[in-house]
Design an enzyme around this catalytic site. Sequence first.
Site, short mmCIF file in Angstrom:
data_model
loop_
_atom_site.label_atom_id
_atom_site.label_comp_id
_atom_site.label_asym_id
_atom_site.label_seq_id
_atom_site.Cartn_x
_atom_site.Cartn_y
_atom_site.Cartn_z
N ARG A 50 37.82 127.66 81.14
CA ARG A 50 37.31 126.87 82.33
C ARG A 50 36.12 127.26 82.98
NH1 ARG A 50 39.11 122.39 80.05
NH2 ARG A 50 41.62 122.66 79.69
N ARG B 127 49.92 101.33 92.03
CA ARG B 127 49.11 102.61 91.78
C ARG B 127 48.30 102.52 90.49
NH1 ARG B 127 52.98 107.79 89.99
NH2 ARG B 127 54.04 106.77 88.63
N PHE C 69 44.16 120.45 83.68
CA PHE C 69 45.19 121.50 84.04
C PHE C 69 46.49 121.35 83.10
CE2 PHE C 69 43.26 122.94 87.87
CZ PHE C 69 43.46 124.18 87.90
N ALA D 264 48.97 136.71 86.07
CA ALA D 264 47.53 137.20 85.64
C ALA D 264 47.09 136.91 84.32
CB ALA D 264 47.36 138.50 85.92
N ARG D 265 47.91 137.15 83.29
CA ARG D 265 47.74 136.63 81.78
C ARG D 265 47.25 135.35 81.52
NH1 ARG D 265 51.37 137.99 76.46
NH2 ARG D 265 49.43 138.11 75.18
N ARG E 249 54.54 107.46 93.31
CA ARG E 249 55.50 106.76 93.37
C ARG E 249 56.41 107.00 94.91
NH1 ARG E 249 59.92 108.03 89.00
NH2 ARG E 249 60.99 106.00 89.91
N SER F 25 53.04 112.62 94.53
CA SER F 25 53.59 111.64 93.56
C SER F 25 53.21 110.08 94.23
CB SER F 25 54.96 111.55 93.55
OG SER F 25 55.51 110.37 92.83
#
Length: 235
Positions: free
Chosen positions: A189, A162, A80, A179-180, A94, A92
């Site tokens: 994708r 982590r 993404f 939208a674009r 953290r 997170s």
Amino acid sequence: MRFRSDMTVELVKASAADSDVLWAARVSTQGEQSLDEAGADPARSGGLINFLMRDRHGSPFEHSTMTFLVSAPIFVFREFMRHRVWSYNEESGRYRKLEPVFYVPGPDRKLVQEGKPGKYVFVSGTEEQHKTAEETVRRSCEASYAAYLEMLDAGIAREVARSVLPVGIYSSMYATCNARALMHFLSLRTKHEEATFPSFPQREIEMVAEKMEAYFAELMPLTYAAWEANGRVAP
């Protein structure tokens, strides 16, 4: 420990309608009178939306917003982040203890890649390969989460502990776009036979994209139809 193979997408809020495209486009010729289009019936102006899409006049499609809550493995979110026009806020590791929810390929996930990069296909794989994938993922995730808990119990900071967790652990984020930007995301994708430019996305992010596409089609049906009619290319 929880293992899952699905992705969830929830539309949290949206200010997105076909009429947004119309008043944005018509300001160039009508000035402030273009605001009258905000309450007009967009169906009578479907031709204008198609014209803008066909000739790639893209900026009128930017006056809309959609915010999604996405739950998916971290490796999906890393893909993404290539889409930089979006805005993201992710949970997170953290600041909170991460829950033991991990991705495992489902029985319909094609496992075997055939061909060279850029020109390859995926095939299902054998029952034995699916068994190996599931068992190996489960074993690895169980071991890594046990190591994570061991460090937390020893008083080690979450942001350090982590580091042993795999990218298959689930996370959640808010993702906001216009939208674009969404059309550009969907063009890359999703895999679609009628697309002008073929794309070969990883299946897991495609599962997210398919859910977002369904929301888009409902919110802006004329824009969505024009996008599909013009080869699923973002203007």
